[in-house]
Design a protein around this motif. Structure first.
Motif, PDB file in Angstrom:
ATOM      1  N   TRP A  60       0.837  -1.196   0.000  1.00 53.82           N
ATOM      2  CA  TRP A  60       0.000   0.000   0.000  1.00 53.82           C
ATOM      3  C   TRP A  60       0.876   1.252   0.000  1.00 53.82           C
TER       4      TRP A  60
ATOM      5  N   PRO B  53      -5.882   4.787  -4.587  1.00 52.81           N
ATOM      6  CA  PRO B  53      -5.500   4.529  -3.189  1.00 52.81           C
ATOM      7  C   PRO B  53      -5.509   5.845  -2.411  1.00 52.81           C
ATOM      8  N   LEU B  57      -3.619   6.106   3.308  1.00 52.80           N
ATOM      9  CA  LEU B  57      -2.553   5.106   3.185  1.00 52.80           C
ATOM     10  C   LEU B  57      -1.171   5.721   3.376  1.00 52.80           C
TER      11      LEU B  57
END
Lengths: 237, 237
Positions: A60, B53, B57
């Motif tokens: 990630w 994303p 994160l």
């Protein structure tokens, strides 16, 4: 996620006992949660009995870095804005629910400087960047965000500052989040004209005099327009 | 997490339609999951209708980076091993359930080279690093891991290779995961003597001749011992 949030720069590793104390959950629940997070790779048990953020996060990490990495041209703009302000720090913030997240930064070169890590979550109820990020929010949203603020009437104050940010295209704050810390921010839009981020100068209030602010606001607005034109916040691919 | 796993270097952004196709879930379910992940900051909706994303994160990215960053002395050892092998790539792998994750690497300097990103998850049923990581696993564990392998009898093959890795303290593989790709790996232990990682050389099979392997295995074992002595895998704080 709440369990993972207990790991930070000051607490890079945790024992189960620490997690039990910090969460107030029964030990059996914590052990089960730790096991589940280990299975996903989000936690990792080190040989010394401490748990750390897991190797699964590295994937990630790479994705987030790739998504949020600004192109060199945009980073150059942040550096130039820092120089134009006499060396204050620059941060780029996006809204995430009721917080704002620093997604890029250029640290100033002054001995006393504003330091925010990329990824840091900061309150949306305070600071010039928040006024800007809330400049298109409706009253109900402002009220919800202001509920985290310092007192009951904060929604009025925050709403007024957000409206002012909308009206003049930038905002300034002094000691809203932390005494002695000031900020000035301007909005960054995407190609469709949606508000996407706030670019902000941060530094000690003692250096954010009206004169200094008047001096660097044109450069701040220039930078915000340049970032809007470059249009790569949140990636382009 | 399965939804997040659909984002990678080839798919840095996704539309809801793509997520529906990739997961086979109903659109309403995907929309709800995307909304939940957005609330946690794990996904972010870009103005162009694609999701990426999320900025949340970035915090995990920083934590994971800090936890898994090897000290300069250890990185220097990886560089030296690469040089000792004539420029092959070096990877450091830890086990995470039934995969191995690359937590550090030094990329070789050959035109044809083995390239693995930090954070990449690779199968535990194949490769020299896997033999090493499984060298203390019991038969039931080997059987479970081998279920992902190429054929029904893979548990026998994998078990034998893991036992051999345990017996001689290193392992080699040719084309197990991918035709034409070879590896050689040795174990890294923590201060309590627990198996914690495998350090591996990776490159094309054509360069992993018996002679070449005999040449670089001493350097590989030296590196594994040095990493064991440095003992900072998964951080020390």
């Amino acid at each position: 996620m709440d369990l993972l949030a207990l790991y930070d720069a000051e607490h890079p590793s945790r024992t189960v006992r620490e997690l039990v104390t910090a969460t107030g959950l029964p030990k059996s629940t914590v052990v089960r949660l730790v096991h589940t997070l280990e299975q996903c790779g989000l936690l990792w048990s080190r040989g010394d009995g401490r748990t750390v953020p897991g190797p699964g996060l590295l994937r990630w990490a790479e994705l987030a870095r790739t998504t949020w990495q600004l192109p060199e041209e945009a980073l150059q703009r942040l550096r130039e804005l820092s120089e134009a302000s006499g060396g204050e720090s620059i941060g780029l913030y996006v809204r995430q629910r009721d917080v704002r997240v620093c997604v890029a930064r250029h640290e100033g070169n002054r001995t006393l400087r504003h330091v925010v890590r990329v990824g840091a979550e900061m309150p949306l109820w305070a600071g010039a960047a928040s006024h800007v990020l809330l400049s298109r929010a409706d009253p109900a949203e402002i009220t919800a965000v202001a509920a985290h603020g310092p007192h009951r009437e904060w929604a009025d104050t925050l709403g007024e500052r957000a409206r002012r940010a909308a009206a003049r295209g930038w905002s300034v704050s002094h000691g809203e989040r932390e005494p002695g810390v000031s900020g000035a921010a301007a909005p960054v839009f995407d190609a469709a004209g949606r508000l996407v981020a706030a670019v902000a100068l941060g530094g000690p209030t003692v250096r954010f005099t009206d004169e200094a602010i008047a001096g660097f606001v044109p450069a701040l607005l220039d930078t915000a327009r340049a970032l809007t034109a470059l249009g790569s916040i949140g990636g382009t691919a």
